[in-house]
Design an enzyme around this catalytic site. Structure first.
Site, PDB file in Angstrom:
ATOM      1  N   LYS A  66     -16.638  26.383 -48.837  1.00 30.91           N
ATOM      2  CA  LYS A  66     -16.308  25.959 -46.964  1.00 30.91           C
ATOM      3  C   LYS A  66     -14.711  26.312 -46.694  1.00 30.91           C
ATOM      4  CE  LYS A  66     -18.577  27.607 -43.222  1.00 30.91           C
ATOM      5  NZ  LYS A  66     -17.660  29.089 -42.964  1.00 30.91           N
ATOM      6  N   LYS A  90     -14.531  16.732 -45.804  1.00 33.02           N
ATOM      7  CA  LYS A  90     -15.246  17.548 -44.192  1.00 33.02           C
ATOM      8  C   LYS A  90     -16.243  17.112 -44.594  1.00 33.02           C
ATOM      9  CE  LYS A  90     -11.837  19.125 -41.949  1.00 33.02           C
ATOM     10  NZ  LYS A  90     -11.140  19.924 -41.602  1.00 33.02           N
ATOM     11  N   LYS A 102     -10.489  27.216 -48.667  1.00 36.00           N
ATOM     12  CA  LYS A 102      -9.560  27.601 -47.247  1.00 36.00           C
ATOM     13  C   LYS A 102      -8.541  28.805 -48.298  1.00 36.00           C
ATOM     14  CE  LYS A 102      -8.414  25.878 -42.875  1.00 36.00           C
ATOM     15  NZ  LYS A 102      -9.005  24.632 -42.900  1.00 36.00           N
ATOM     16  N   ASP A 142      -9.496  29.810 -38.557  1.00 33.39           N
ATOM     17  CA  ASP A 142      -8.417  28.863 -39.200  1.00 33.39           C
ATOM     18  C   ASP A 142      -7.431  29.083 -37.833  1.00 33.39           C
ATOM     19  OD1 ASP A 142      -7.528  25.758 -40.093  1.00 33.39           O
ATOM     20  OD2 ASP A 142      -6.226  26.988 -40.455  1.00 33.39           O
ATOM     21  N   THR A 186     -15.457  23.157 -31.693  1.00 33.65           N
ATOM     22  CA  THR A 186     -14.367  21.432 -32.858  1.00 33.65           C
ATOM     23  C   THR A 186     -13.624  21.074 -31.662  1.00 33.65           C
ATOM     24  OG1 THR A 186     -13.518  23.209 -34.651  1.00 33.65           O
ATOM     25  CG2 THR A 186     -12.548  21.245 -34.530  1.00 33.65           C
ATOM     26  N   ASN A 216      -7.355  27.430 -30.552  1.00 32.40           N
ATOM     27  CA  ASN A 216      -8.574  27.332 -30.498  1.00 32.40           C
ATOM     28  C   ASN A 216      -9.348  25.659 -30.051  1.00 32.40           C
ATOM     29  OD1 ASN A 216     -10.971  25.833 -31.260  1.00 32.40           O
ATOM     30  ND2 ASN A 216     -11.864  28.594 -31.286  1.00 32.40           N
ATOM     31  N   SER A 357     -19.919  25.898 -37.852  1.00 30.53           N
ATOM     32  CA  SER A 357     -19.875  27.101 -38.566  1.00 30.53           C
ATOM     33  C   SER A 357     -21.684  26.854 -39.631  1.00 30.53           C
ATOM     34  CB  SER A 357     -18.634  26.777 -39.483  1.00 30.53           C
ATOM     35  OG  SER A 357     -17.723  27.047 -39.020  1.00 30.53           O
TER      36      SER A 357
HETATM   37  P1  NAD Z   1      -4.427  28.053 -33.199  1.00 25.44           P
HETATM   38  O1  NAD Z   1      -3.725  29.259 -34.267  1.00 25.44           O
HETATM   39  O2  NAD Z   1      -6.393  28.443 -32.567  1.00 25.44           O
HETATM   40  O3  NAD Z   1      -3.786  27.129 -32.410  1.00 25.44           O
HETATM   41  C1  NAD Z   1      -2.772  26.023 -33.000  1.00 25.44           C
HETATM   42  C2  NAD Z   1      -1.800  26.096 -31.936  1.00 25.44           C
HETATM   43  O4  NAD Z   1      -0.658  24.440 -32.437  1.00 25.44           O
HETATM   44  C3  NAD Z   1      -1.166  26.878 -31.333  1.00 25.44           C
HETATM   45  O5  NAD Z   1      -0.996  26.540 -28.919  1.00 25.44           O
HETATM   46  C4  NAD Z   1       0.311  27.099 -31.774  1.00 25.44           C
HETATM   47  O6  NAD Z   1       1.020  27.464 -30.260  1.00 25.44           O
HETATM   48  C5  NAD Z   1       0.378  25.446 -31.503  1.00 25.44           C
HETATM   49  N1  NAD Z   1       1.907  25.025 -32.470  1.00 25.44           N
HETATM   50  C6  NAD Z   1       1.921  25.582 -33.599  1.00 25.44           C
HETATM   51  N2  NAD Z   1       2.972  25.330 -34.556  1.00 25.44           N
HETATM   52  C7  NAD Z   1       3.369  24.466 -34.208  1.00 25.44           C
HETATM   53  C8  NAD Z   1       4.808  23.601 -33.686  1.00 25.44           C
HETATM   54  N3  NAD Z   1       5.303  23.257 -34.633  1.00 25.44           N
HETATM   55  N4  NAD Z   1       4.418  22.238 -33.163  1.00 25.44           N
HETATM   56  C9  NAD Z   1       3.744  22.080 -31.630  1.00 25.44           C
HETATM   57  N5  NAD Z   1       2.358  23.007 -32.176  1.00 25.44           N
HETATM   58  C10 NAD Z   1       2.237  23.961 -32.922  1.00 25.44           C
HETATM   59  O7  NAD Z   1      -5.577  27.003 -34.613  1.00 25.44           O
HETATM   60  P2  NAD Z   1      -6.417  26.050 -34.345  1.00 25.44           P
HETATM   61  O8  NAD Z   1      -7.550  26.717 -34.834  1.00 25.44           O
HETATM   62  O9  NAD Z   1      -6.587  25.504 -32.870  1.00 25.44           O
HETATM   63  O10 NAD Z   1      -6.102  24.664 -35.179  1.00 25.44           O
HETATM   64  C11 NAD Z   1      -5.545  23.695 -35.293  1.00 25.44           C
HETATM   65  C12 NAD Z   1      -5.503  23.157 -35.686  1.00 25.44           C
HETATM   66  O11 NAD Z   1      -6.781  22.148 -35.999  1.00 25.44           O
HETATM   67  C13 NAD Z   1      -5.437  23.077 -37.559  1.00 25.44           C
HETATM   68  O12 NAD Z   1      -4.763  21.696 -37.772  1.00 25.44           O
HETATM   69  C14 NAD Z   1      -6.350  23.880 -38.073  1.00 25.44           C
HETATM   70  O13 NAD Z   1      -6.274  23.363 -39.445  1.00 25.44           O
HETATM   71  C15 NAD Z   1      -7.321  22.959 -36.654  1.00 25.44           C
HETATM   72  N6  NAD Z   1      -8.711  22.889 -37.082  1.00 25.44           N
HETATM   73  C16 NAD Z   1      -9.381  24.446 -36.480  1.00 25.44           C
HETATM   74  C17 NAD Z   1     -10.542  24.546 -36.633  1.00 25.44           C
HETATM   75  C18 NAD Z   1     -10.872  25.346 -35.690  1.00 25.44           C
HETATM   76  O14 NAD Z   1     -12.556  25.277 -35.833  1.00 25.44           O
HETATM   77  N7  NAD Z   1     -10.434  26.072 -35.429  1.00 25.44           N
HETATM   78  C19 NAD Z   1     -11.443  23.411 -37.114  1.00 25.44           C
HETATM   79  C20 NAD Z   1     -11.203  22.577 -37.409  1.00 25.44           C
HETATM   80  C21 NAD Z   1      -9.750  21.665 -37.484  1.00 25.44           C
END
Ligand code: NAD
Length: 420
Positions: A66, A90, A102, A142, A186, A216, A357
């Site tokens: 997952k 996790k 992943k 993600d 999250t 997100n 999830s």
């Molecule tokens: P997303 O695509 O919705 O948002 C990513 C954000 O990061 C955007 O605002 C983007 O502009 C910014 N960003 C990208 N590159 C950047 C950089 N170099 N410097 C600064 N900001 C930058 O992604 P998300 O789903 O919010 O995921 C963010 C993090 O959280 C990731 O590490 C992801 O693996 C982790 N995560 C996400 C979830 C989920 O449910 N979506 C769950 C667990 C962990």
């Protein structure tokens, strides 16, 4: 050190503390299966471009693989392997019946229009179909992927396999079998953990918070913290950030609205962006400056490796709360520990996403529809339990929270080890 080596360094440190059986350590040091795909896409201009796709199925001792699908130019095998390893840890901590996986495509999704993005996603789903499924491997969203992308994956998988359960992916739209509460899960899960932590540390609100990343995860946790007595004084996205130097705290709803209004996104991504707000604001800061602000809580919520040995000494926050996966390198961790900064590891802080999830998958498998109240109540229960278990190990073994989290995961994985 590359990120996968960093991930294994932490695994080995935790294994040493609990004297982990060598056969278990060796098994957990390598992914079970790696899938590498070549994805040709005929662009609207008639030219063909070939994209690289990946899925790493790291370990399934606790259940089906997952983990999310990431569309980003930096996606490569080393990153996907590390992310799938962290998913294994996790999921064990969250105590959900899943292993670690992943995937992703090396792609800047803003370079494609919606029709091209759909074609590429469907091609990716077709190529993955023989190796995923509700009891085999269950992808999720993600970075740069959302419910629309997951709906396309589900649809393509259902066409091929005739499986109508919808349980092959999570993070789907509500109308397509998604769970209420998944979108904010999250961020909300992180909030539940943070509330427990500040109680233990006896920190009093209002506490100042800087958040890197406003997608997100970043925007949802910002909204929740804002309405629960925290002051969000800085936020950023890929193009930069804004800082409220008077520390009154942003009205996150206004920031979100501005982002929506000004946002100009190719395809269906990143609706709005704080970067459009920034140039008009006096308090424009870079992503690097945001990390070094003198705040109570720093929340990296973008990408990995942003706190490194180069800037760790300049971090002034009292708590680093890792909502992104892998934001702190091994070397930086040591510096933060030495400075007495409490780091709440990604594998705990952001596990709310995979927890809901799991609820979505469960509802699909059992043909149930849970209310938002039920989802959030169960999420809180699980997050608080995971925090308490990790806090107990942290105190008993006198290890930092990351090591405590890894120890908890390794104990659970050991009990279900599949070694013939
Ligand atoms: P997303 O695509 O919705 O948002 C990513 C954000 O990061 C955007 O605002 C983007 O502009 C910014 N960003 C990208 N590159 C950047 C950089 N170099 N410097 C600064 N900001 C930058 O992604 P998300 O789903 O919010 O995921 C963010 C993090 O959280 C990731 O590490 C992801 O693996 C982790 N995560 C996400 C979830 C989920 O449910 N979506 C769950 C667990 C962990």
């Amino acid at each position: 050190m590359n990120i996968f080596d960093g991930a294994l360094t932490r695994l080995k440190s935790a294994a040493k503390i609990i004297n982990l059986d060598k056969s278990i350590l060796d098994s957990l040091s390598n992914p079970e299966r790696i899938i590498e795909l070549s994805l040709p896409l005929k662009r609207n201009n008639g030219k063909t471009e070939v994209f690289k796709g990946y899925r790493v199925q790291y370990n399934n001792w606790l259940g089906p693989y997952k983990g999310g699908l990431r569309f980003h130019p930096q996606v490569d095998m080393d990153e996907v392997k590390s992310l799938s390893f962290w998913m294994m840890i996790k999921n064990a901590i969250a105590d959900v019946p899943f292993g670690g996986g992943k995937g992703g495509i090396e792609l800047d999704p803003k370079s494609l229009d919606v029709s091209e993005l759909e074609k590429l996603t469907r091609q990716f789903a077709k190529s993955l179909a023989p190796n995923i499924g509700p009891l085999v491997d269950v992808p999720a969203p993600d970075v740069n992927t959302n419910s629309q992308i997951l709906d396309w994956v589900e649809d393509e998988y259902a066409k091929i396999t005739k499986d109508k359960s919808k349980a092959v992916v999570t993070g789907k739209s509500i109308k397509n079998g998604g769970s209420l509460g998944r979108e904010e899960a999250t961020g909300l899960g992180g909030f539940f953990v943070l509330e427990e932590l500040i109680k233990k540390l006896n920190f009093k609100k209002p506490l100042t918070v800087a958040i890197q990343g406003f997608g997100n995860v970043g925007s949802n946790i910002a909204t929740i913290l804002c309405s629960n007595g925290y002051k969000i004084v800085a936020v950023s996205d890929i193009k930069g950030g804004i800082y409220d130097s008077k520390e009154m705290g942003f009205n996150i709803e206004l920031v979100r609205a501005c982002r929506l209004e000004k946002g100009k996104l190719a395809g269906c991504y990143c609706i709005g962006s704080v970067c459009d707000l920034a140039p008009k604001n006096d308090g424009v800061i870079t992503n690097e400056q945001l990390l070094e602000l003198d705040v109570d809580i720093l929340i990296p919520a973008a990408l990995e490796n942003v706190i490194t040995k180069e800037n760790a000494d300049k971090i002034r926050a009292k708590i680093v709360f890792e909502m992104a996966n892998g934001p702190t390198t091994v070397e930086a961790d040591e510096i933060l520990n030495r400075k007495g900064i409490m780091v709440v590891p990604d594998v705990l802080a952001n596990s709310g996403g995979v927890t809901v999830s799991y609820f979505e998958w469960y509802q699909n498998m059992h043909k149930e529809k849970w209310s938002l109240e039920k989802v959030n109540e169960k999420l809180k229960e699980k997050m608080v339990k995971a925090f308490d278990e990790i806090w107990k190990i942290h105190k008993e073994k006198k290890v930092n929270l990351r090591m405590a989290a890894y120890i908890l995961a390794l104990q659970r994985l050991t009990k279900k080890a599949k070694i013939s």
